[in-house]
Every structure is written in structure tokens, then in C-alpha cells.
Design a protein around this motif. Structure first.
Motif, short mmCIF file in Angstrom:
data_model
loop_
_atom_site.label_atom_id
_atom_site.label_comp_id
_atom_site.label_asym_id
_atom_site.label_seq_id
_atom_site.Cartn_x
_atom_site.Cartn_y
_atom_site.Cartn_z
N TYR A 196 83.95 -21.31 -95.55
CA TYR A 196 84.93 -21.94 -94.67
C TYR A 196 84.60 -23.42 -94.49
CZ TYR A 196 86.44 -17.22 -93.40
OH TYR A 196 86.92 -15.93 -93.43
N ALA A 207 93.94 -22.70 -99.14
CA ALA A 207 92.65 -23.39 -99.15
C ALA A 207 92.83 -24.89 -98.96
CB ALA A 207 91.93 -23.12 -100.47
N GLY A 208 92.07 -25.46 -98.01
CA GLY A 208 92.12 -26.89 -97.76
C GLY A 208 93.21 -27.33 -96.79
N SER A 209 93.89 -26.37 -96.14
CA SER A 209 95.01 -26.74 -95.27
C SER A 209 94.75 -26.52 -93.79
CB SER A 209 96.25 -25.93 -95.68
OG SER A 209 96.05 -24.54 -95.44
N VAL A 210 93.55 -26.10 -93.42
CA VAL A 210 93.23 -25.83 -92.02
C VAL A 210 93.05 -27.15 -91.27
CG1 VAL A 210 91.60 -24.71 -90.45
CG2 VAL A 210 92.18 -23.64 -92.64
N GLY A 235 86.06 -30.27 -97.48
CA GLY A 235 87.11 -30.48 -98.48
C GLY A 235 86.64 -30.37 -99.91
N MET A 250 88.25 -26.87 -87.42
CA MET A 250 86.92 -26.81 -88.03
C MET A 250 85.88 -27.52 -87.17
SD MET A 250 87.31 -24.90 -90.54
CE MET A 250 85.59 -25.02 -91.00
N PHE A 282 91.35 -19.39 -86.35
CA PHE A 282 91.39 -19.75 -87.76
C PHE A 282 92.52 -18.97 -88.43
CE2 PHE A 282 90.35 -19.72 -92.22
CZ PHE A 282 89.78 -20.97 -92.45
N GLU A 309 87.05 -26.23 -95.96
CA GLU A 309 87.88 -26.83 -94.91
C GLU A 309 87.22 -27.99 -94.18
OE1 GLU A 309 90.75 -25.73 -95.16
OE2 GLU A 309 90.43 -23.80 -96.12
N ARG A 363 90.66 -13.34 -96.62
CA ARG A 363 91.71 -14.19 -97.17
C ARG A 363 92.33 -13.65 -98.46
NH1 ARG A 363 90.00 -20.44 -96.74
NH2 ARG A 363 92.28 -20.62 -96.66
#
Length: 497
Positions: A270, A424-427, A277, A432, A418, A274, A45
Motif C-alpha cells: 500500500y 493502483a496509484g489513485s488513492v 507512487g 495515506m 482505504f 500509494e 484488491r
């Protein structure tokens, strides 16, 4: 007549144990930096390499490292200098560890992705080798410092305590300082470079302190014979050591747990970001739970070992730790965890991390002491002490399979699609959830299998003390004169009966 290392002197004092243990700060810091929990998201990433490439590259470097470790171990076993077998390599690793760490985390920013990828893989291999140059001789030093059955557990308690303090302490610094929102967050490439400088200096300092602090024990440590072994004799020694039944059992267990550890490590960030949170600060607080757990884990290992015996204590500790660590994700999949907006989520995760890590650290302390007991068991059968080879071999299969676990993690990330470039935090939650559904059964199953294999370990206190007595009654490698021929394997076996 030479003395068995560590057996003729008074019990090791706190000072000696502290100096020995403090060196594992370097291993803890290296474990954090070299773990796929940091490497996988950093290379994927931050640097922008595809997840499957990253998994394959980390697996390849782990396998190469695993092949090099036994060479370092055998070299350490046969090295003969006025500073003994272990300390010259430990001293040599000091500048090499610092330089390789700084070089890895400060990769050129203006190179092409392919060139940067090759640079990172090359420096990653170099850093692993430099860490092994210290870690393998340092591990081999433990059974030489003491042959006492329970004192070895105490010695490894210090080792694991400082290792956890180093690793998780640096984890707190990484996420609270270098990767804090004020410094650009978890995807800030420059912050990793600053972290690399600090990590390299901390590792070098801890190794140097440990080497200097244990230097005074060199005259009492085992030494190889003056004459070099023939190739045939050397191969027989290696074969005799590596075929020891209890060592094979531990190695097979490591094979299974290594897959799980590789996957868990590669996927942990991850899941933190994700699936749960969590913020960077909360991730660092989870690391703090593990730091505190190192205290309770160290405190638990000795009493558990004495109360139930090493084998039974280790099996119980690992079994409960495996179940505990899998519980939060299982509860979320069953819909029994609060939503991520609830403060209870972090509280539950923190408590689970503290309990699982306490139990796991205790289990690892006990099993490390059990591996040390294989030294005399193998020596009775081969006529030589091969601490370096033994500990390197014990770490060989877990490195192979940890690499496989990292590769599988990359494969799973690719399977669930993925997104590499997602903030970060938008998946998507469903992505997940799919990842959790496929990862949890594999990691839990491999950990459970690794525990079942350890049922076949066979060295108890009575066996160990019989081995030590047999070796103490023969002119073996602890003899500083080093002039007598080492006894044959048959002679040593006969003296043990």
C-alpha cells in the motif's frame, strides 16, 4: 559414550553448509507468498474480499499454524527411523508443498465470493502446514550439525543467504514478469496463478536438494531413546525446555517484533504504490536491493558476532536497522523528503532498503545462532535434546502476533477508509498520510521494545562451551546404540557444575 552432534567430526565444509542452506530457498519463497505484503492486497484488491475480513482470516491461519508447529517439532524430536528424526518429514513435505502452493494461487474464478474466501483460507492453512513440515525439522537440524559456538553463526549465514535469495529473487520475478504492465499489472488474477505454479516447483526442488545433500550426516545426528517417555516425563521435558530463561526472553522479543512485522508486511505494498507512487518494476528493484543486502548481511554477521559477542552484536544491529527502516516515512511526514516526481525518492528508498535489510539480516543470523545455543542449555537441565520443539516454540509467539499485526493493519485500512476498488496509484494522499501517522509509531515502538527485552538473554560463549562439555561427558541422545537410560536432569546438572 555418544558424541555431541557435530562436535566429534571435522568442522562443516562449504559443501555441507551449501546443501543445508539451499533448502531455505523454499522458506524464502514461502515467506514471500505467505507474507501479508502479498496476501493482503491479493485477497483484498484482486479477489475483492473486505480488508477487515482479510486481516482476520490471515490472523486466524497464522494462529492455527503457530499451534501446529510445536506438534510437528515434538513429533520430529521423538521420531526414530533409519533416516533419522528430521529427514523423513523433510522428504514428505516435497510433493505436499508444491501441490498446496499451486492449489492456493489457482482458486476457482466462477465461485461466489464467500465460497472462494473459504477455499482460499482452507488452502492457505494447508500450505502453511506443509511448509512447516519442512521448515521445523530443517531448523532443528542446524544445532545437530554443529555444536561449535561460532560455526553455528556461519551455518545460519548460509541459511539466511539462500532464504533471502529465494524470497527476494521470486519477488523480482513476481513484479517484473508476472505482474508487469505487459501482463496486466499488479491486479491481474491470472498472473498470480502462473506465479503459484512456479513457486510450488521451486520450493519442492530446493527442499529435495537440501534433504538429499544433508542425508549423509544422518548417522552422526542425535537420536531419541528406544523406549518412549511416559506422559509425565514428556510433560516435564516440554516444560523444562519451554521454561528456559533465554528461550523465554527470545520468545517475548518475538512477540513484540511480530506485531510490527505483521503490520509492516501487510501495509508495505500500500505504501509502495500509494504513498511513494512506485511502479511494479520499481518495487521489484527494491527487492533486488534486498537480494544484494543478503550478501553484505551474511558477510557482516560473523565478524560482528566474533568482535562484540553474539548478544551485543545482535542488539546493535537490530537497533540501527529499526531506526533506518522508519526514517523515510518519518522524513516524508516532516516534509523533508523530495516529492514523488523526483528520482531521488526511489534512490533514497533503495539505499534505505539495502542498509536496513543488511543490518536486519545480520541480526537475524546472530539471534538464530543464539536460539541454537539454547538447545544445550535446555538439555543440561532436562536431560533431553528438543531442537524441534525449541525452534517451533520460538516461532510460535511471532506467528500469533504477526497475525495480530495483520489484523491491526486491516483495522487501520478500515479506519482511514482505504478504498477497496481503487485503481493502483489513485488513492488520495491525505488517506495515506493518515495511515502513516497511525502505523509508524506502533511499528517503531514494538520493534524498540523487542530489542530491549533481549538485554536479558544470558548464554554467552563460556556458558555454551560449559554446556557442551557437560553433555559430552554423559551417555545422552547422540549415542547411536541408544540402549542406555537417558540421565536424569539432576545428574546432568550436577555434571555441569
Amino acid at each position: 559414550m555418544g558424541e555431541t552432534p557435530g562436535s566429534g567430526a571435522a568442522p562443516l565444509g562449504v559443501r555441507s553448509k551449501m546443501f543445508y542452506g539451499v533448502g531455505s530457498v523454499a522458506f524464502g519463497v514461502a515467506t514471500l507468498g505467505l507474507s501479508s505484503a502479498v496476501l493482503q492486497p491479493y485477497l483484498n484488491r484482486v479477489i475483492g474480499l473486505p480488508a477487515l475480513w482479510v486481516g482476520a482470516a490471515i490472523m486466524a491461519t497464522l494462529i492455527l499454524d503457530a499451534l501446529i508447529d510445536p506438534t510437528i517439532g515434538q513429533w520430529s524430536d521423538k521420531l526414530r527411523t533409519r533416516w533419522g528424526r528430521r529427514h523423513p518429514l523433510m522428504y514428505a513435505s516435497v510433493p505436499l508443498v508444491a501441490a498446496s502452493c499451486i492449489a492456493f494461487w489457482n482458486s476457482p474464478a466462477d465461485w461466489s465470493p464467500q465460497a472462494v474466501g473459504l477455499y482460499l483460507m482452507g488452502t492457505l492453512v494447508l500450505m502453511r502446514i506443509c511448509v512447516s513440515l519442512y521448515e521445523v525439522p530443517s531448523q532443528a537440524l542446524a544445532p545437530e550439525l554443529t555444536s561449535d559456538y561460532h560455526q553455528r553463526t556461519s551455518l545460519f549465514s548460509y541459511r539466511f543467504f539462500f532464504g533471502v535469495i529465494g524470497g527476494f529473487g521470486m519477488n523480482v520475478v513476481l513484479y517484473q514478469v508476472f505482474l508487469s504492465p505487459e501482463n496486466g499489472g499488479v491486479l491481474n488474477r491470472a498472473a498470480y496463478g502462473h506465479y503459484g505454479v512456479l513457486a510450488g516447483l521451486v520450493m519442492a526442488a530446493s527442499i529435495l536438494i537440501s534433504a538429499i545433500g544433508t542425508h549423509r550426516h544422518i548417522p552422526h545426528l542425535a537420536a531419541p531413546p528406544d523406549h518412549p517417555a511416559s506422559l509425565g516425563q514428556l510433560l516435564r521435558e516440554i516444560g523444562g525446555t519451554l521454561s528456559n530463561r533465554s528461550l523465554v526472553v527470545v520468545m517475548l522479543s518475538g512477540l513484540c517484533s511480530g506485531v510490527a512485522a505483521g503490520m509492516n508486511s501487510a501495509l508495505s505494498q500500500y505504501f509502495y504504490l500509494e504513498f511513494w507512487g512506485l511502479s511494479a518494476a520499481q518495487i521489484s528493484y527494491l527487492a533486488l536491493a534486498s537480494v544484494l543486502a543478503s550478501v553484505s548481511g551474511v558477510a557482516l554477521a560473523g565478524p560482528a558476532s566474533k568482535a562484540f559477542g553474539k548478544k551485543a552484536a545482535m542488539l546493535g544491529l537490530f537497533a540501527v536497522a529499526t531506526a533506518t527502516s522508519a526514517l523515510p516515512i518519518l522524513l516524508r511526514l516532516l516534509g523533508l523528503m523530495p516529492p514523488n516526481s523526483s528520482p531521488w525518492v526511489f534512490t533514497i528508498l533503495w539505499g534505505d532498503a539495502f542498509l536496513a535489510t543488511s543490518l536486519a539480516i545480520s541480526g537475524y543470523i546472530v539471534i538464530s545462532s543464539m536460539v541454537a545455543d539454547v538447545v544445550e542449555d535446555a538439555a543440561v537441565r532436562t536431560g533431553v535434546r528438543s531442537e524441534g520443539l525449541l525452534f517451533a516454540a520460538n516461532g510460535l509467539l511471532p506467528k500469533f502476533t504477526a497475525g495480530i499485526g495483520v489484523f491491526l493493519a486491516g483495522l487501520l485500512l478500515t479506519l482511514v477508509a482505504f478504498p477497496t476498488d481503487a485503481a493502483a496509484g489513485s488513492v488520495a494522499p491525505e488517506t495515506m498520510r493518515q495511515l502513516a501517522l497511525v502505523a509508524l509509531p506502533v511499528t517503531f515502538g514494538m520493534n524498540a521494545l523487542s530489542i530491549l527485552v533481549l538485554v536479558f538473554y544470558r548464554i554467552d560463549q563460556e556458558t555454551h562451551e560449559r554446556n557442551v562439555a557437560a553433555l559430552a561427558g554423559t551417555p545422552t541422545l547422540g549415542d547411536e546404540a541408544g540402549e542406555a537410560e537417558p540421565p536424569s536432569a539432576e545428574a546432568v546438572i550436577a555434571s555441569a557444575r
